[in-house]
Write a protein that holds these residues in place. Structure first.
Motif, PDB file in Angstrom:
ATOM      1  N   LYS A  86       0.818  -1.192  -0.003  1.00  0.00           N
ATOM      2  CA  LYS A  86      -0.071   0.098  -0.109  1.00  0.00           C
ATOM      3  C   LYS A  86       0.789   1.139   0.157  1.00  0.00           C
ATOM      4  CE  LYS A  86      -3.802  -2.373   0.997  1.00  0.00           C
ATOM      5  NZ  LYS A  86      -4.866  -2.432   0.023  1.00  0.00           N
ATOM      6  N   ARG A  87       1.692   1.351  -0.863  1.00  0.00           N
ATOM      7  CA  ARG A  87       2.836   2.257  -0.759  1.00  0.00           C
ATOM      8  C   ARG A  87       2.471   3.796  -0.968  1.00  0.00           C
ATOM      9  NH1 ARG A  87       7.753   2.549  -0.146  1.00  0.00           N
ATOM     10  NH2 ARG A  87       9.460   2.271  -1.098  1.00  0.00           N
ATOM     11  N   GLY A  88       2.482   4.535   0.110  1.00  0.00           N
ATOM     12  CA  GLY A  88       2.061   5.940   0.084  1.00  0.00           C
ATOM     13  C   GLY A  88       0.525   6.094   0.434  1.00  0.00           C
ATOM     14  N   GLN A  89      -0.186   5.060   0.921  1.00  0.00           N
ATOM     15  CA  GLN A  89      -1.593   5.085   1.365  1.00  0.00           C
ATOM     16  C   GLN A  89      -1.505   5.303   3.039  1.00  0.00           C
ATOM     17  OE1 GLN A  89      -3.905   2.232  -0.383  1.00  0.00           O
ATOM     18  NE2 GLN A  89      -2.857   2.345  -2.415  1.00  0.00           N
ATOM     19  N   GLY A  90      -2.245   6.134   3.649  1.00  0.00           N
ATOM     20  CA  GLY A  90      -2.498   6.261   4.916  1.00  0.00           C
ATOM     21  C   GLY A  90      -1.587   6.549   5.900  1.00  0.00           C
ATOM     22  N   SER A  92       2.410   9.022   5.963  1.00  0.00           N
ATOM     23  CA  SER A  92       3.548   9.788   5.033  1.00  0.00           C
ATOM     24  C   SER A  92       4.739   8.890   5.300  1.00  0.00           C
ATOM     25  CB  SER A  92       3.602  11.178   5.635  1.00  0.00           C
ATOM     26  OG  SER A  92       4.327  11.037   6.941  1.00  0.00           O
TER      27      SER A  92
END
Length: 119
Positions: A86-90, A92
């Protein structure tokens, strides 16, 4: 650590050494012997010969810390897996980097505590 064994020394070669203590002192010595997993005789022998006497509680604490360290490693592994999928989701990237640094710091602290207790 169980009673100190001296296979080359006969147990009954000399009469026992007597030490006069108060009821309070005897209770404290008995409690410390129990904490170390030793008989009164074994504890007194170890203490009298200045051998290290480890508490069973300390050894159990090391085992518990080992389990916590394992749990911490699993959480960090799950975080890395989540980041890969889930790179970059949820979150920083700086928050994630801070969290990973905190995980490593906690693991280092746990290792230091375990090393001190195991000595």
């Amino acid at each position: 650590m169980k009673d100190i064994k001296h296979p080359t020394r006969p147990r009954r070669a000399l009469p026992p050494i007597k030490v006069w203590v108060t009821e309070t002192e005897r209770a404290e010595i008995a409690e410390r012997a129990e904490q170390a997993g030793l008989s009164l005789s074994g504890y007194m022998l170890a203490a009298g010969l200045n051998h290290p006497v480890r508490s069973v509680v300390d050894l159990l604490a090391v085992a518990d810390l080992g389990k916590v360290n394992g749990d911490l490693g699993r959480v960090a592994g799950l975080l890395k897996l989540w980041l890969a999928e889930k790179r970059g989701q949820g979150a920083s990237s700086t928050d994630v980097a801070d969290m990973m640094r905190d995980f490593r710091l906690l693991q280092t602290q746990l290792h230091e505590i375990m090393a001190r207790l195991a000595k």
